[in-house]
Design a protein around this motif. Structure first.
Motif, mmCIF file in Angstrom:
data_model
loop_
_atom_site.group_PDB
_atom_site.id
_atom_site.type_symbol
_atom_site.label_atom_id
_atom_site.label_comp_id
_atom_site.label_asym_id
_atom_site.label_seq_id
_atom_site.Cartn_x
_atom_site.Cartn_y
_atom_site.Cartn_z
ATOM 1 N N LEU A 33 4.793 5.107 -2.914
ATOM 2 C CA LEU A 33 4.439 3.944 -2.352
ATOM 3 C C LEU A 33 4.506 4.086 -0.876
ATOM 4 C CD1 LEU A 33 5.576 0.241 -2.734
ATOM 5 C CD2 LEU A 33 5.440 1.356 -1.133
ATOM 6 N N GLU A 60 -5.377 -5.202 -9.964
ATOM 7 C CA GLU A 60 -5.759 -3.939 -8.615
ATOM 8 C C GLU A 60 -7.196 -4.985 -8.433
ATOM 9 O OE1 GLU A 60 -6.553 -0.236 -10.664
ATOM 10 O OE2 GLU A 60 -8.484 -0.067 -9.198
ATOM 11 N N MET A 77 0.328 -6.141 -6.050
ATOM 12 C CA MET A 77 -0.375 -4.169 -5.944
ATOM 13 C C MET A 77 0.197 -4.152 -6.955
ATOM 14 S SD MET A 77 0.524 -1.225 -2.804
ATOM 15 C CE MET A 77 2.177 -1.405 -2.922
ATOM 16 N N MET A 78 -0.888 -3.371 -7.610
ATOM 17 C CA MET A 78 -0.183 -1.832 -8.682
ATOM 18 C C MET A 78 0.073 -1.259 -8.446
ATOM 19 S SD MET A 78 -0.954 -3.818 -11.416
ATOM 20 C CE MET A 78 -0.472 -2.167 -12.584
ATOM 21 N N VAL A 79 1.523 -0.661 -8.398
ATOM 22 C CA VAL A 79 2.124 0.785 -8.197
ATOM 23 C C VAL A 79 1.913 1.781 -9.516
ATOM 24 C CG1 VAL A 79 4.391 1.443 -7.470
ATOM 25 C CG2 VAL A 79 3.876 -0.815 -6.896
ATOM 26 N N GLU A 80 2.422 1.202 -10.742
ATOM 27 C CA GLU A 80 1.810 2.376 -11.506
ATOM 28 C C GLU A 80 1.524 2.089 -12.522
ATOM 29 O OE1 GLU A 80 1.141 5.391 -13.304
ATOM 30 O OE2 GLU A 80 3.295 6.122 -12.114
ATOM 31 N N SER A 87 -7.476 1.706 -4.200
ATOM 32 C CA SER A 87 -7.405 0.218 -4.685
ATOM 33 C C SER A 87 -5.731 -0.316 -4.529
ATOM 34 C CB SER A 87 -7.962 -0.096 -6.102
ATOM 35 O OG SER A 87 -9.854 -0.172 -6.160
ATOM 36 N N TRP A 88 -4.792 0.613 -4.840
ATOM 37 C CA TRP A 88 -3.540 -0.168 -4.329
ATOM 38 C C TRP A 88 -2.850 -0.223 -3.257
ATOM 39 C CZ3 TRP A 88 -0.919 2.773 -9.412
ATOM 40 C CH2 TRP A 88 -1.966 2.546 -10.854
ATOM 41 N N HIS A 89 -3.271 -1.292 -3.123
ATOM 42 C CA HIS A 89 -2.250 -1.925 -1.552
ATOM 43 C C HIS A 89 -2.470 -3.173 -1.527
ATOM 44 C CE1 HIS A 89 -6.265 -3.720 -0.412
ATOM 45 N NE2 HIS A 89 -7.093 -2.929 -0.833
ATOM 46 N N MET A 90 -1.673 -3.783 -0.793
ATOM 47 C CA MET A 90 -1.723 -4.991 -0.654
ATOM 48 C C MET A 90 -0.688 -5.697 0.888
ATOM 49 S SD MET A 90 1.798 -5.965 -1.891
ATOM 50 C CE MET A 90 3.876 -5.078 -1.747
ATOM 51 N N GLY A 142 4.272 -3.350 -7.292
ATOM 52 C CA GLY A 142 4.396 -4.967 -5.373
ATOM 53 C C GLY A 142 4.736 -5.716 -5.785
ATOM 54 N N TYR A 152 -3.153 -3.332 -15.049
ATOM 55 C CA TYR A 152 -3.619 -2.989 -14.281
ATOM 56 C C TYR A 152 -5.045 -3.720 -13.521
ATOM 57 C CZ TYR A 152 -6.971 0.536 -15.021
ATOM 58 O OH TYR A 152 -8.300 1.177 -15.405
ATOM 59 N N HIS A 176 -12.051 -3.201 -8.215
ATOM 60 C CA HIS A 176 -12.041 -2.425 -8.709
ATOM 61 C C HIS A 176 -11.534 -2.946 -10.511
ATOM 62 C CE1 HIS A 176 -11.332 1.842 -11.099
ATOM 63 N NE2 HIS A 176 -12.535 1.049 -11.373
ATOM 64 N N VAL A 196 -0.314 2.893 -2.437
ATOM 65 C CA VAL A 196 0.318 3.621 -3.736
ATOM 66 C C VAL A 196 -1.033 5.028 -3.090
ATOM 67 C CG1 VAL A 196 0.677 4.642 -5.376
ATOM 68 C CG2 VAL A 196 1.541 2.183 -4.453
#
Lengths: 192, 192
Positions: A150, B30, B54-57, A51-54, B64, B26, A172, A66
């Motif tokens: 990343l 997300e 996007m979330m990174v951590e 789910s962590w994309h852009m 990001g 997040y 999500h 990520v």
């Protein structure tokens, strides 16, 4: 073979995939759907939920994503520099969660969850036949991998399944809570 | 003042903001909502519309985000290293598009569109009072800025508006077409 035919692929049986212009790829990922990511290494394909994309650039389409180093897919992605990002619709939601609940270390997830790996054109990892869109990607920047996991990837080829009209994606919100696409609204935006 | 009071802020009049634990940040980003981003420089605040994030951590929450160097906000973000990411609900959709359709070079967008800048606690850029969530951020990584306009920011403090229950976010599919959050489904995910 006429040139335009390369824009349509017939997969197994009646399943057809249509090439998507690279300029339209961002319309798939910008809205933040949960996606699947496939990798291939040592002759074995794997699949994870992400789910962590852009989007990072329109053309060529660049995507930031990520992939946790705790995921089995991380080593394959780093070593091979290739993946497929596949976008599932609502109908696949329970399989998407199943894929995320186990590791490719232990399970052949394609077999376990009845997902169909299908050869890609430009990369070794497979498309996921059941997904309404598939993006063949290569890693183009790893400078933030050590610190953040990343990756920046470039979409080399994009496919959509014309049989899946108006697919609803899932988003999500944590701990298995997903919001499904609702109504579409149209506003007068000057922005692409 | 009791310690817990720092988790609630009373803004102008009856508007209250509640601090959100960093571990839950997040869950806001997300799912891929369109967000607003505020900056402040030379005593002047500005606001833009953004979908590439996007979330990174998880913790501390890292995000990001791509802010095009064509945007007036880019120079302020790079020079000051601070921003607020504000999450609007459906009711603000037309204002969100208006904000994206013009530049802070020409317009004081807060005034033009009736959005209320409200002092943040840890950074100079303002919160947006009308948004249901506001994330105070500082830039922590600029290594991908020159090549991709990609900033990594850390969320220092997060606020939510308890009066906005079940806000529906909007997700951009390009050219002013937005999908609104629909139904929520719950699946048995082991994933956070």
């Amino acid at each position: 073979m006429p040139r335009w035919l390369t824009n349509v692929r017939i997969l197994s049986g009646s399943l057809t995939m249509k090439a998507l212009p690279s300029s339209e790829v961002y319309q798939l990922l910008e809205p933040g759907p949960v996606v699947l990511l496939t990798t291939a290494r040592h002759g074995r394909a794997n699949i994870m939920t992400m789910s962590w994309h852009m989007m990072v650039e329109f053309e060529p389409p660049l995507v930031g994503c990520v992939v946790s180093s705790a995921n089995h897919s991380f080593a394959a992605l780093r070593a091979t520099g290739e993946c497929v990002i596949a976008v599932p619709a609502l109908e696949l939601a329970s399989k998407v969660v199943d894929v995320g609940n186990c590791s490719g270390r232990d399970v052949d997830k394609f077999v376990a969850f009845g997902l169909t790996p299908t050869p890609a054109e430009r990369v070794a990892p497979p498309l996921v036949a059941e997904c309404f869109a598939n993006l063949e990607c290569k890693v183009t920047d790893t400078r933030l991998v050590n610190r953040y996991n990343l990756f920046v990837v470039e979409v080399l080829k994009a496919w959509t399944d014309p049989a899946q009209t108006n697919p609803k994606t899932i988003h999500h919100h944590g701990y298995g809570r997903f919001v499904v696409d609702g109504e579409t609204i149209k506003l007068k935006s000057k922005m692409r």
